[in-house]
Design an enzyme around this catalytic site. Structure first.
Site, PDB file in Angstrom:
ATOM      1  N   GLY A  10      47.330  37.152  44.631  1.00  0.00           N
ATOM      2  CA  GLY A  10      46.378  36.566  45.579  1.00  0.00           C
ATOM      3  C   GLY A  10      47.009  35.462  46.411  1.00  0.00           C
ATOM      4  N   GLY A  36      43.939  40.737  45.783  1.00  0.00           N
ATOM      5  CA  GLY A  36      45.355  40.428  45.960  1.00  0.00           C
ATOM      6  C   GLY A  36      46.029  41.518  46.773  1.00  0.00           C
ATOM      7  N   ILE A  61      44.916  40.838  26.292  1.00  0.00           N
ATOM      8  CA  ILE A  61      46.292  41.323  26.462  1.00  0.00           C
ATOM      9  C   ILE A  61      47.211  40.486  25.566  1.00  0.00           C
ATOM     10  CG2 ILE A  61      46.764  39.805  28.461  1.00  0.00           C
ATOM     11  CD1 ILE A  61      48.386  42.209  29.648  1.00  0.00           C
ATOM     12  N   LYS A 103      46.254  30.048  22.832  1.00  0.00           N
ATOM     13  CA  LYS A 103      46.163  29.629  21.423  1.00  0.00           C
ATOM     14  C   LYS A 103      47.221  30.354  20.587  1.00  0.00           C
ATOM     15  CE  LYS A 103      42.949  30.288  17.623  1.00  0.00           C
ATOM     16  NZ  LYS A 103      42.140  31.470  17.305  1.00  0.00           N
ATOM     17  N   TYR A 143      29.727  32.683  40.649  1.00  0.00           N
ATOM     18  CA  TYR A 143      31.015  31.988  40.769  1.00  0.00           C
ATOM     19  C   TYR A 143      30.904  30.557  40.238  1.00  0.00           C
ATOM     20  CZ  TYR A 143      35.244  30.248  43.189  1.00  0.00           C
ATOM     21  OH  TYR A 143      36.473  29.691  43.500  1.00  0.00           O
ATOM     22  N   ARG A 184      36.880  34.002  54.235  1.00  0.00           N
ATOM     23  CA  ARG A 184      36.718  32.548  54.239  1.00  0.00           C
ATOM     24  C   ARG A 184      36.900  32.024  55.659  1.00  0.00           C
ATOM     25  NH1 ARG A 184      40.057  31.181  48.775  1.00  0.00           N
ATOM     26  NH2 ARG A 184      40.970  33.223  49.209  1.00  0.00           N
TER      27      ARG A 184
HETATM   28  P1  NAD Z   1      42.338  35.234  45.936  1.00  0.00           P
HETATM   29  O1  NAD Z   1      41.100  36.042  45.962  1.00  0.00           O
HETATM   30  O2  NAD Z   1      43.264  35.284  47.105  1.00  0.00           O
HETATM   31  O3  NAD Z   1      43.195  35.563  44.646  1.00  0.00           O
HETATM   32  C1  NAD Z   1      42.615  35.888  43.408  1.00  0.00           C
HETATM   33  C2  NAD Z   1      43.514  36.902  42.711  1.00  0.00           C
HETATM   34  O4  NAD Z   1      42.937  37.227  41.455  1.00  0.00           O
HETATM   35  C3  NAD Z   1      43.668  38.212  43.502  1.00  0.00           C
HETATM   36  O5  NAD Z   1      45.013  38.617  43.523  1.00  0.00           O
HETATM   37  C4  NAD Z   1      42.810  39.192  42.704  1.00  0.00           C
HETATM   38  O6  NAD Z   1      43.240  40.531  42.837  1.00  0.00           O
HETATM   39  C5  NAD Z   1      42.954  38.659  41.294  1.00  0.00           C
HETATM   40  N1  NAD Z   1      41.841  39.022  40.421  1.00  0.00           N
HETATM   41  C6  NAD Z   1      40.511  38.921  40.694  1.00  0.00           C
HETATM   42  N2  NAD Z   1      39.794  39.355  39.651  1.00  0.00           N
HETATM   43  C7  NAD Z   1      40.688  39.758  38.698  1.00  0.00           C
HETATM   44  C8  NAD Z   1      40.557  40.314  37.399  1.00  0.00           C
HETATM   45  N3  NAD Z   1      39.350  40.550  36.850  1.00  0.00           N
HETATM   46  N4  NAD Z   1      41.684  40.606  36.713  1.00  0.00           N
HETATM   47  C9  NAD Z   1      42.914  40.376  37.264  1.00  0.00           C
HETATM   48  N5  NAD Z   1      43.097  39.859  38.484  1.00  0.00           N
HETATM   49  C10 NAD Z   1      41.993  39.552  39.194  1.00  0.00           C
HETATM   50  O7  NAD Z   1      41.873  33.720  45.660  1.00  0.00           O
HETATM   51  P2  NAD Z   1      42.717  32.367  45.730  1.00  0.00           P
HETATM   52  O8  NAD Z   1      42.252  31.598  46.908  1.00  0.00           O
HETATM   53  O9  NAD Z   1      44.168  32.635  45.552  1.00  0.00           O
HETATM   54  O10 NAD Z   1      42.138  31.621  44.450  1.00  0.00           O
HETATM   55  C11 NAD Z   1      42.852  31.608  43.224  1.00  0.00           C
HETATM   56  C12 NAD Z   1      42.061  30.808  42.190  1.00  0.00           C
HETATM   57  O11 NAD Z   1      41.828  29.488  42.669  1.00  0.00           O
HETATM   58  C13 NAD Z   1      40.689  31.412  41.880  1.00  0.00           C
HETATM   59  O12 NAD Z   1      40.436  31.271  40.501  1.00  0.00           O
HETATM   60  C14 NAD Z   1      39.732  30.554  42.671  1.00  0.00           C
HETATM   61  O13 NAD Z   1      38.458  30.489  42.077  1.00  0.00           O
HETATM   62  C15 NAD Z   1      40.441  29.199  42.644  1.00  0.00           C
HETATM   63  N6  NAD Z   1      40.061  28.384  43.817  1.00  0.00           N
HETATM   64  C16 NAD Z   1      40.578  28.656  45.059  1.00  0.00           C
HETATM   65  C17 NAD Z   1      40.176  27.900  46.149  1.00  0.00           C
HETATM   66  C18 NAD Z   1      40.739  28.130  47.525  1.00  0.00           C
HETATM   67  O14 NAD Z   1      40.280  27.463  48.483  1.00  0.00           O
HETATM   68  N7  NAD Z   1      41.731  28.974  47.723  1.00  0.00           N
HETATM   69  C19 NAD Z   1      39.219  26.880  45.976  1.00  0.00           C
HETATM   70  C20 NAD Z   1      38.698  26.668  44.701  1.00  0.00           C
HETATM   71  C21 NAD Z   1      39.135  27.415  43.622  1.00  0.00           C
HETATM   72  N1  UDP Z   2      31.604  29.973  57.600  1.00  0.00           N
HETATM   73  C1  UDP Z   2      31.298  30.206  58.939  1.00  0.00           C
HETATM   74  N2  UDP Z   2      31.774  31.338  59.523  1.00  0.00           N
HETATM   75  C2  UDP Z   2      32.561  32.243  58.849  1.00  0.00           C
HETATM   76  C3  UDP Z   2      32.881  31.993  57.490  1.00  0.00           C
HETATM   77  C4  UDP Z   2      32.367  30.842  56.899  1.00  0.00           C
HETATM   78  O1  UDP Z   2      30.604  29.401  59.579  1.00  0.00           O
HETATM   79  O2  UDP Z   2      32.952  33.243  59.472  1.00  0.00           O
HETATM   80  C5  UDP Z   2      31.105  28.712  56.972  1.00  0.00           C
HETATM   81  C6  UDP Z   2      30.369  28.937  55.667  1.00  0.00           C
HETATM   82  O3  UDP Z   2      28.994  29.190  55.913  1.00  0.00           O
HETATM   83  C7  UDP Z   2      30.609  27.603  54.970  1.00  0.00           C
HETATM   84  C8  UDP Z   2      31.988  27.171  55.464  1.00  0.00           C
HETATM   85  O4  UDP Z   2      32.231  27.909  56.658  1.00  0.00           O
HETATM   86  O5  UDP Z   2      29.656  26.645  55.399  1.00  0.00           O
HETATM   87  C9  UDP Z   2      33.113  27.446  54.470  1.00  0.00           C
HETATM   88  O6  UDP Z   2      32.992  28.803  54.065  1.00  0.00           O
HETATM   89  P1  UDP Z   2      34.050  29.534  53.130  1.00  0.00           P
HETATM   90  O7  UDP Z   2      33.532  30.902  52.873  1.00  0.00           O
HETATM   91  O8  UDP Z   2      35.415  29.404  53.701  1.00  0.00           O
HETATM   92  O9  UDP Z   2      34.083  28.681  51.782  1.00  0.00           O
HETATM   93  P2  UDP Z   2      32.973  27.952  50.884  1.00  0.00           P
HETATM   94  O10 UDP Z   2      33.386  26.541  50.896  1.00  0.00           O
HETATM   95  O11 UDP Z   2      31.614  28.134  51.479  1.00  0.00           O
HETATM   96  O12 UDP Z   2      33.106  28.620  49.563  1.00  0.00           O
END
Ligand code: NAD
Ligand code: UDP
Length: 309
Positions: A10, A36, A61, A103, A143, A184
């Site tokens: 991802g 991803g 796993i 663990k 979530y 996003r």
């Molecule tokens: P992303 O969606 O780009 O990446 C998530 C990855 O997890 C993907 O590769 C997906 O295929 C894999 N995945 C999803 N479900 C799975 C499962 N059941 N088994 C195995 N793999 C699985 O998201 P990201 O932005 O890279 O976020 C990564 C982590 O960080 C997430 O846990 C997310 O909640 C957390 N996070 C991200 C943000 C952000 O702004 N990017 C903000 C807050 C929290």
């Molecule tokens: N948003 C928007 N247009 C888009 C996508 C998102 O106005 O095409 C807004 C969404 O409603 C939120 C903010 O942008 O208020 C951030 O959204 P995002 O999905 O990136 O992340 P969130 O913080 O809501 O999880």
């Protein structure tokens, strides 16, 4: 170090793997490719330090590792709401399985939690001791509550089994390796502006977010993993922007002909969000360095190249 990075294909996971591999560490990347992409990791396939395991974290796993970076979970509302029951399973069972693996291996584990644990916050900016305002049955709950229970499980594994936990509460992060259809806000606006399609603001655009560039975020995660701090820690950039300001910035930067249109605000969309990072600053001596201005330029270049525009 032998690292396991779940969700490694991802957005954030692929940047973390890049950093670990370039420091000479071994990495097992585990992913089910839900959100991803192989493109994010295929440059490592011939590297003996790297191994890919296609696996769903909701299944247990057995692996030998010393460090677990547990990132597997869809992060974009569009994707985590596609199958919300699966999202809750991923957060709960996925974290449960990874904590058990930690663990068994006596491994340190870092859990990717989120600012969503604060819900639609009444306290602004959000410090770690704010307990949040989450709707338990809304469309974001799969979530938000999933991540809240992931934190709870981590603390109970720590108290009952002495598992060595680190909890990062990640705030909105952006940068290269996001999928063009990720959903996003930053990737949506950039892709729309590059394609001269309408830029879609949800609601009136007065809601705020605070955006962290990915390299700053990865430095924060790495410092947290190396630290001795076991409680939840905010990692994000406290510079706050209205969504309408973001749309205008991106349109102007790309010199795009896109119009800006308004669409319905999704249910429970938080009105404001901004991290209080004084704890991360004190504990890790960490703060983000890349401004939204510079981060957007890097991200726009990535999408231009990726979309061949
Ligand atoms: P992303 O969606 O780009 O990446 C998530 C990855 O997890 C993907 O590769 C997906 O295929 C894999 N995945 C999803 N479900 C799975 C499962 N059941 N088994 C195995 N793999 C699985 O998201 P990201 O932005 O890279 O976020 C990564 C982590 O960080 C997430 O846990 C997310 O909640 C957390 N996070 C991200 C943000 C952000 O702004 N990017 C903000 C807050 C929290
Ligand atoms: N948003 C928007 N247009 C888009 C996508 C998102 O106005 O095409 C807004 C969404 O409603 C939120 C903010 O942008 O208020 C951030 O959204 P995002 O999905 O990136 O992340 P969130 O913080 O809501 O999880």
């Amino acid at each position: 170090m032998k690292n396991l990075v779940t969700g490694g294909a991802g957005f954030l996971g692929s940047h973390l793997i890049e950093k670990l591999i370039s420091s000479g560490e071994e990495v097992i990347c585990l992913d089910n490719y839900f959100t991803g992409s192989k493109n994010n990791i295929e440059m490592h396939f011939s590297n003996p330090l790297f191994k890919f395991v296609e696996h769903d974290v909701i299944q247990p796993i057995c692996l030998e590792v010393n460090r677990i970076w547990h990132l597997a979970c869809p992060a974009s509302p569009v994707h985590y709401q596609l199958n919300p029951i699966k999202t809750t399973q991923t957060s709960f069972l996925g974290t449960y399985n990874m904590l058990n693996l930690a663990k068994e291996n006596k491994a340190r584990i870092l859990i990717a939690s989120t600012s969503e644990v604060y819900g639609d916050p009444e306290i602004h900016p959000q410090p770690e001791d704010y307990r949040g305002s989450v709707n338990t049955f809304g469309i974001r709950a799969c979530y938000d509550e999933g991540k809240r229970v992931a934190e709870t499980l981590s603390f109970d594994f720590n108290r009952m089994h002495n598992v060595d936990i680190r909890i990062a509460r990640i705030f909105n992060t952006y940068g290269p390796n996001m999928l063009p259809n990720d959903g996003r806000v930053i990737s949506n606006f950039i892709v729309q502006a590059l394609n001269a399609k309408p830029i879609t603001i949800y609601g009136d655009g007065m809601q705020t977010r605070s955006f962290c560039y990915v390299s700053d975020l990865i430095k924060g995660l790495s410092s947290l993993m190396e630290s001795n701090y076991k409680k939840p820690l905010n990692i994000g950039n406290p510079e706050e922007f209205k969504i309408i300001e973001l749309a205008e910035m991106i349109k102007e930067r790309i010199n795009s002909k896109s119009s800006i249109i308004k669409k319905n605000l999704p249910e429970d969309d938080p009105l404001q969000r901004k991290p209080n990072i004084s704890l991360a600053n004190r504990i890790l001596n960490w703060e983000p360095k890349i401004s939204l201005h510079d981060g957007l330029n890097k991200t726009i270049s990535y999408f231009k190249e990726n979309l061949k525009i």
